[in-house]
Design a protein around this motif. Structure first.
Motif, PDB file in Angstrom:
ATOM      1  N   LEU A 119      15.176   2.941  -3.606  1.00 52.84           N
ATOM      2  CA  LEU A 119      14.264   3.380  -4.654  1.00 52.84           C
ATOM      3  C   LEU A 119      13.600   2.141  -5.228  1.00 52.84           C
ATOM      4  O   LEU A 119      14.266   1.275  -5.791  1.00 52.84           O
ATOM      5  CB  LEU A 119      14.999   4.138  -5.763  1.00 52.84           C
ATOM      6  N   ILE A 120      12.296   2.048  -5.057  1.00 51.67           N
ATOM      7  CA  ILE A 120      11.521   0.933  -5.597  1.00 51.67           C
ATOM      8  C   ILE A 120      10.958   1.390  -6.934  1.00 51.67           C
ATOM      9  O   ILE A 120      10.294   2.420  -7.021  1.00 51.67           O
ATOM     10  CB  ILE A 120      10.366   0.561  -4.647  1.00 51.67           C
ATOM     11  N   VAL A 121      11.241   0.632  -7.984  1.00 49.37           N
ATOM     12  CA  VAL A 121      10.782   0.981  -9.331  1.00 49.37           C
ATOM     13  C   VAL A 121       9.759  -0.052  -9.785  1.00 49.37           C
ATOM     14  O   VAL A 121      10.041  -1.244  -9.836  1.00 49.37           O
ATOM     15  CB  VAL A 121      11.955   1.044 -10.336  1.00 49.37           C
ATOM     16  N   ASP A 122       8.562   0.427 -10.122  1.00 41.12           N
ATOM     17  CA  ASP A 122       7.493  -0.471 -10.561  1.00 41.12           C
ATOM     18  C   ASP A 122       6.768   0.150 -11.746  1.00 41.12           C
ATOM     19  O   ASP A 122       6.903   1.344 -12.023  1.00 41.12           O
ATOM     20  CB  ASP A 122       6.529  -0.737  -9.408  1.00 41.12           C
ATOM     21  N   ASP A 123       5.990  -0.661 -12.416  1.00 37.94           N
ATOM     22  CA  ASP A 123       5.297  -0.203 -13.615  1.00 37.94           C
ATOM     23  C   ASP A 123       4.135   0.724 -13.310  1.00 37.94           C
ATOM     24  O   ASP A 123       3.960   1.744 -13.962  1.00 37.94           O
ATOM     25  CB  ASP A 123       4.829  -1.384 -14.472  1.00 37.94           C
ATOM     26  N   ILE A 124       3.342   0.374 -12.289  1.00 42.33           N
ATOM     27  CA  ILE A 124       2.082   1.086 -12.091  1.00 42.33           C
ATOM     28  C   ILE A 124       1.738   1.221 -10.614  1.00 42.33           C
ATOM     29  O   ILE A 124       1.998   0.312  -9.824  1.00 42.33           O
ATOM     30  CB  ILE A 124       0.931   0.370 -12.842  1.00 42.33           C
ATOM     31  N   PHE A 125       1.180   2.365 -10.272  1.00 44.38           N
ATOM     32  CA  PHE A 125       0.590   2.574  -8.958  1.00 44.38           C
ATOM     33  C   PHE A 125      -0.911   2.561  -9.206  1.00 44.38           C
ATOM     34  O   PHE A 125      -1.483   3.529  -9.672  1.00 44.38           O
ATOM     35  CB  PHE A 125       1.069   3.895  -8.363  1.00 44.38           C
ATOM     36  N   ASP A 126      -1.519   1.411  -8.928  1.00 39.76           N
ATOM     37  CA  ASP A 126      -2.950   1.254  -9.134  1.00 39.76           C
ATOM     38  C   ASP A 126      -3.625   1.513  -7.790  1.00 39.76           C
ATOM     39  O   ASP A 126      -3.809   2.647  -7.395  1.00 39.76           O
ATOM     40  CB  ASP A 126      -3.265  -0.123  -9.698  1.00 39.76           C
ATOM     41  N   GLU A 127      -3.927   0.480  -7.048  1.00 36.57           N
ATOM     42  CA  GLU A 127      -4.516   0.680  -5.716  1.00 36.57           C
ATOM     43  C   GLU A 127      -3.431   0.869  -4.663  1.00 36.57           C
ATOM     44  O   GLU A 127      -3.649   1.526  -3.656  1.00 36.57           O
ATOM     45  CB  GLU A 127      -5.432  -0.487  -5.369  1.00 36.57           C
ATOM     46  N   GLY A 128      -2.267   0.274  -4.863  1.00 32.25           N
ATOM     47  CA  GLY A 128      -1.137   0.487  -3.974  1.00 32.25           C
ATOM     48  C   GLY A 128      -0.895  -0.582  -2.933  1.00 32.25           C
ATOM     49  O   GLY A 128       0.023  -0.452  -2.127  1.00 32.25           O
ATOM     50  N   HIS A 129      -1.667  -1.657  -2.932  1.00 33.61           N
ATOM     51  CA  HIS A 129      -1.489  -2.702  -1.921  1.00 33.61           C
ATOM     52  C   HIS A 129      -0.115  -3.363  -2.027  1.00 33.61           C
ATOM     53  O   HIS A 129       0.568  -3.551  -1.015  1.00 33.61           O
ATOM     54  CB  HIS A 129      -2.596  -3.755  -2.010  1.00 33.61           C
TER      55      HIS A 129
ATOM     56  N   LEU B 144       2.599  -2.132  -3.554  1.00 36.22           N
ATOM     57  CA  LEU B 144       3.610  -1.113  -3.274  1.00 36.22           C
ATOM     58  C   LEU B 144       3.734  -0.861  -1.771  1.00 36.22           C
ATOM     59  O   LEU B 144       4.845  -0.780  -1.235  1.00 36.22           O
ATOM     60  CB  LEU B 144       3.266   0.174  -4.022  1.00 36.22           C
ATOM     61  N   LYS B 145       2.628  -0.765  -1.073  1.00 28.91           N
ATOM     62  CA  LYS B 145       2.655  -0.532   0.374  1.00 28.91           C
ATOM     63  C   LYS B 145       3.347  -1.685   1.105  1.00 28.91           C
ATOM     64  O   LYS B 145       4.167  -1.458   2.002  1.00 28.91           O
ATOM     65  CB  LYS B 145       1.251  -0.338   0.940  1.00 28.91           C
ATOM     66  N   ALA B 146       3.047  -2.910   0.703  1.00 26.46           N
ATOM     67  CA  ALA B 146       3.690  -4.071   1.341  1.00 26.46           C
ATOM     68  C   ALA B 146       5.199  -4.055   1.115  1.00 26.46           C
ATOM     69  O   ALA B 146       5.981  -4.371   2.021  1.00 26.46           O
ATOM     70  CB  ALA B 146       3.084  -5.368   0.809  1.00 26.46           C
ATOM     71  N   ILE B 147       5.632  -3.653  -0.065  1.00 25.85           N
ATOM     72  CA  ILE B 147       7.064  -3.592  -0.368  1.00 25.85           C
ATOM     73  C   ILE B 147       7.728  -2.469   0.428  1.00 25.85           C
ATOM     74  O   ILE B 147       8.811  -2.646   0.990  1.00 25.85           O
ATOM     75  CB  ILE B 147       7.282  -3.423  -1.888  1.00 25.85           C
ATOM     76  N   ILE B 148       7.087  -1.310   0.491  1.00 30.35           N
ATOM     77  CA  ILE B 148       7.618  -0.188   1.281  1.00 30.35           C
ATOM     78  C   ILE B 148       7.756  -0.595   2.737  1.00 30.35           C
ATOM     79  O   ILE B 148       8.805  -0.367   3.367  1.00 30.35           O
ATOM     80  CB  ILE B 148       6.697   1.050   1.149  1.00 30.35           C
ATOM     81  N   ASP B 149       6.721  -1.216   3.297  1.00 31.06           N
ATOM     82  CA  ASP B 149       6.761  -1.670   4.693  1.00 31.06           C
ATOM     83  C   ASP B 149       7.886  -2.667   4.909  1.00 31.06           C
ATOM     84  O   ASP B 149       8.614  -2.608   5.909  1.00 31.06           O
ATOM     85  CB  ASP B 149       5.425  -2.286   5.103  1.00 31.06           C
ATOM     86  N   PHE B 150       8.062  -3.586   3.990  1.00 28.95           N
ATOM     87  CA  PHE B 150       9.139  -4.582   4.078  1.00 28.95           C
ATOM     88  C   PHE B 150      10.492  -3.871   4.149  1.00 28.95           C
ATOM     89  O   PHE B 150      11.333  -4.195   4.994  1.00 28.95           O
ATOM     90  CB  PHE B 150       9.084  -5.517   2.866  1.00 28.95           C
ATOM     91  N   CYS B 151      10.713  -2.893   3.265  1.00 29.90           N
ATOM     92  CA  CYS B 151      11.992  -2.173   3.223  1.00 29.90           C
ATOM     93  C   CYS B 151      12.235  -1.383   4.508  1.00 29.90           C
ATOM     94  O   CYS B 151      13.342  -1.375   5.044  1.00 29.90           O
ATOM     95  CB  CYS B 151      12.041  -1.234   2.018  1.00 29.90           C
ATOM     96  N   ARG B 152      11.202  -0.738   5.011  1.00 26.85           N
ATOM     97  CA  ARG B 152      11.341   0.032   6.255  1.00 26.85           C
ATOM     98  C   ARG B 152      11.678  -0.882   7.435  1.00 26.85           C
ATOM     99  O   ARG B 152      12.556  -0.582   8.233  1.00 26.85           O
ATOM    100  CB  ARG B 152      10.065   0.824   6.537  1.00 26.85           C
TER     101      ARG B 152
END
Length: 184
Positions: A103-113, A115-123
């Motif tokens: 579970l990645i917890v962050d303050d804001i989902f703005d454009e998502g760049h 967040l996407k990089a972090i999700i890809d890293f975890c996968r």
């Protein structure tokens, strides 16, 4: 170089309050209930995205009454600026999450760049499933195609906002609500 504190104070004085503290706390309660329903039996690793996710993660963690491991990571595109640039890793996670729910917890989902990089890293590092929780989901059409946050606290208009972990030039992460900078 030190910030102009008079300017920083003026930004807060002139800001529009979009969500007050009670509204934000109620949203965090809703996030916790949804996360608990989905992940209580999954033995998740909860990653706080520093620095923005610090306040949300702290407040959320005390509402998640089930076993979990916590850690942090630090990736940014902003570096105390008001516009994002290239992704910069300050600290990668040190906890193994191979075959674990993350579970990645962050303050804001703005454009998502970011967040996407972090999700890809975890996968790529072996996570079984990656979930995301954000306090704010900005409403606009500049988001990374196909990316959505799993858990969203509150929607927000497309303005430059601060408070509850989000900053204005490094300040006001501690603001007790979600505020929009006048003119931005």
């Amino acid at each position: 170089m030190s910030a102009d504190l008079a300017h920083i104070r003026q930004v807060m004085q002139e800001a529009d309050c979009l969500y007050d503290e009670a509204q934000v706390e109620a949203a965090i309660d809703r996030l916790a209930a949804s996360i608990t329903a989905d992940l209580a039996e999954r033995n998740p690793v909860v990653f706080c995205v520093m620095n923005g996710g610090l306040i949300l993660t702290g407040k959320l963690a005390t509402r998640l009454n089930f076993p979990l491991e916590m850690s942090y990571l630090h990736a940014t595109r902003y570096r105390n600026e008001t516009t994002g640039g290239e992704l910069f890793w300050k600290a990668k996670p040190e906890v193994s999450f191979i075959d674990r729910d993350v579970l990645i917890v962050d303050d804001i989902f703005d454009e998502g760049h970011t967040l996407k990089a972090i999700i890809d890293f975890c996968r790529h590092a072996g996570a079984r499933e990656v979930h995301t929780a954000v306090l704010i989901d900005k409403t606009h059409d500049r988001k990374v195609k196909g990316l959505e946050a799993t858990y969203v606290g509150l929607p927000c208009i497309d303005r430059y906002i601060f408070g509850y972990g989000m900053d204005y030039k490094g300040y006001w992460r501690n603001a007790p609500g979600i505020y929009a900078v006048k003119g931005l």
